[in-house]
Write a protein that holds these residues in place. Structure first.
Motif, PDB file in Angstrom:
ATOM      1  N   ASP A 121       0.792  -1.225   0.000  1.00  0.00           N
ATOM      2  CA  ASP A 121       0.000   0.000   0.000  1.00  0.00           C
ATOM      3  C   ASP A 121       0.826   1.277   0.000  1.00  0.00           C
ATOM      4  OD1 ASP A 121      -2.703  -1.286   0.335  1.00  0.00           O
ATOM      5  OD2 ASP A 121      -1.726  -2.040   2.150  1.00  0.00           O
ATOM      6  N   VAL A 122       1.999   1.241   0.582  1.00  0.00           N
ATOM      7  CA  VAL A 122       2.838   2.435   0.670  1.00  0.00           C
ATOM      8  C   VAL A 122       4.296   2.009   0.743  1.00  0.00           C
ATOM      9  CG1 VAL A 122       2.600   2.519   3.192  1.00  0.00           C
ATOM     10  CG2 VAL A 122       3.253   4.599   1.935  1.00  0.00           C
ATOM     11  N   ASP A 156       1.817   3.798  -9.146  1.00  0.00           N
ATOM     12  CA  ASP A 156       1.026   4.876  -8.554  1.00  0.00           C
ATOM     13  C   ASP A 156       1.004   4.818  -7.022  1.00  0.00           C
ATOM     14  OD1 ASP A 156      -0.406   2.537  -8.447  1.00  0.00           O
ATOM     15  OD2 ASP A 156      -2.344   3.447  -8.957  1.00  0.00           O
ATOM     16  N   MET A 157       1.798   3.930  -6.444  1.00  0.00           N
ATOM     17  CA  MET A 157       1.835   3.786  -4.984  1.00  0.00           C
ATOM     18  C   MET A 157       2.450   5.021  -4.324  1.00  0.00           C
ATOM     19  SD  MET A 157       3.966   0.965  -2.819  1.00  0.00           S
ATOM     20  CE  MET A 157       3.337  -0.335  -3.882  1.00  0.00           C
ATOM     21  N   PRO A 158       1.905   5.444  -3.175  1.00  0.00           N
ATOM     22  CA  PRO A 158       2.547   6.542  -2.441  1.00  0.00           C
ATOM     23  C   PRO A 158       3.964   6.149  -2.027  1.00  0.00           C
ATOM     24  CG  PRO A 158       0.345   6.096  -1.575  1.00  0.00           C
ATOM     25  CD  PRO A 158       0.671   4.983  -2.524  1.00  0.00           C
ATOM     26  N   ILE A 160       7.336   7.605   0.141  1.00  0.00           N
ATOM     27  CA  ILE A 160       7.824   8.580   1.110  1.00  0.00           C
ATOM     28  C   ILE A 160       9.339   8.460   1.179  1.00  0.00           C
ATOM     29  CG2 ILE A 160       7.751   9.330   3.521  1.00  0.00           C
ATOM     30  CD1 ILE A 160       4.900   8.002   3.587  1.00  0.00           C
ATOM     31  N   GLN A 178       1.336   3.484   9.685  1.00  0.00           N
ATOM     32  CA  GLN A 178       0.786   2.896   8.457  1.00  0.00           C
ATOM     33  C   GLN A 178       0.445   1.423   8.677  1.00  0.00           C
ATOM     34  OE1 GLN A 178       0.278   4.583   5.586  1.00  0.00           O
ATOM     35  NE2 GLN A 178       1.357   6.492   6.016  1.00  0.00           N
ATOM     36  N   LYS A 199      -2.056  -1.355   6.654  1.00  0.00           N
ATOM     37  CA  LYS A 199      -1.471  -1.181   5.337  1.00  0.00           C
ATOM     38  C   LYS A 199      -0.180  -1.995   5.255  1.00  0.00           C
ATOM     39  CE  LYS A 199      -3.213   3.511   4.575  1.00  0.00           C
ATOM     40  NZ  LYS A 199      -2.833   4.932   4.303  1.00  0.00           N
TER      41      LYS A 199
END
Length: 210
Positions: A49-50, A74-76, A78, A143, A148
């Motif tokens: 998910d991230v 398109d995954m977030p 960081i 998260q 997630k």
């Protein structure tokens, strides 16, 4: 249960040249790209998910290849310097064998494999732990608590610090742990954030690039 995936970046140019890299921004080699693709293949059927990664190009490039391979572009993502490799200070850029000849193999071993002794101007593994773990608790763990699945692409020592935390290892135990480039490690975490290491993901060793 939620999952945490850890991947050390693919082979870097200075890995290949046997140099101390640390915070120097060195990219991955052709073999490193192959390793990243294999990591993507291993993670392709997993739900992620991230993603988190460091500020260093070798980790970011590895993550980009993984996401391209899995179709999760398109995954977030960081990016934070808290996940950077351990700083080797004045040793960065130096050839490891030549440095051992200059300072002595025993001294180099102490700088590389002691938990709380740092090389000149650099960080010890304890220093790295003290940087990585607060970041994990404050930014990654929330998260996971939201159920997630998280992917972290980082470095040998920043991941070593995290593994020490997740597996409750002693300084002596973590110093014996080797982390292969481009090979995903998977942890399952319960609602209390207790982690259990799962079996290795599918991984095929790439052919050596000549």
């Amino acid at each position: 249960m939620t999952k945490l995936f850890l991947v050390r970046h693919g082979q870097s140019q200075w890995n290949l040249e046997n140099r101390f890299t640390g915070w120097q921004d060195v990219d991955i080699t052709e073999l490193g790209e192959q390793e990243a693709k294999q990591a993507g293949i291993a993670l392709k059927d997993e739900t992620v998910d991230v993603a988190f990664t460091s500020k260093l190009i070798r980790a970011q490039h590895t993550l980009k290849i993984i996401l391209n391979e899995t179709g999760k572009t398109d995954m977030p993502v960081i990016i934070d310097g808290a996940l950077n490799e351990r700083s080797y200070g004045m040793l960065e850029g130096l050839n490891k064998a030549e440095t051992a000849e200059k300072y002595g193999a025993e001294q180099i071993h102490i700088w590389r494999r002691s938990f709380d002794i740092a090389p000149p101007g650099g960080e010890s593994l304890k220093d790295t732990y003290d940087r990585v773990i607060p970041y994990f608790e404050n930014f990654v763990q929330p998260q996971l608590q939201q159920h997630k699945n998280v992917l972290i692409v980082a470095h040998g020592n920043s991941l070593r610090a995290l593994i020490m935390y997740l597996e409750h290892l002693s300084p002596e135990e973590i110093l014996q742990r080797e982390i292969a480039t481009g090979e995903p490690l998977t942890y399952a975490l319960d609602d209390q954030m207790n982690a259990v290491k799962l079996g290795k993901s599918l991984y095929i060793q790439p052919k050596t690039v000549v």
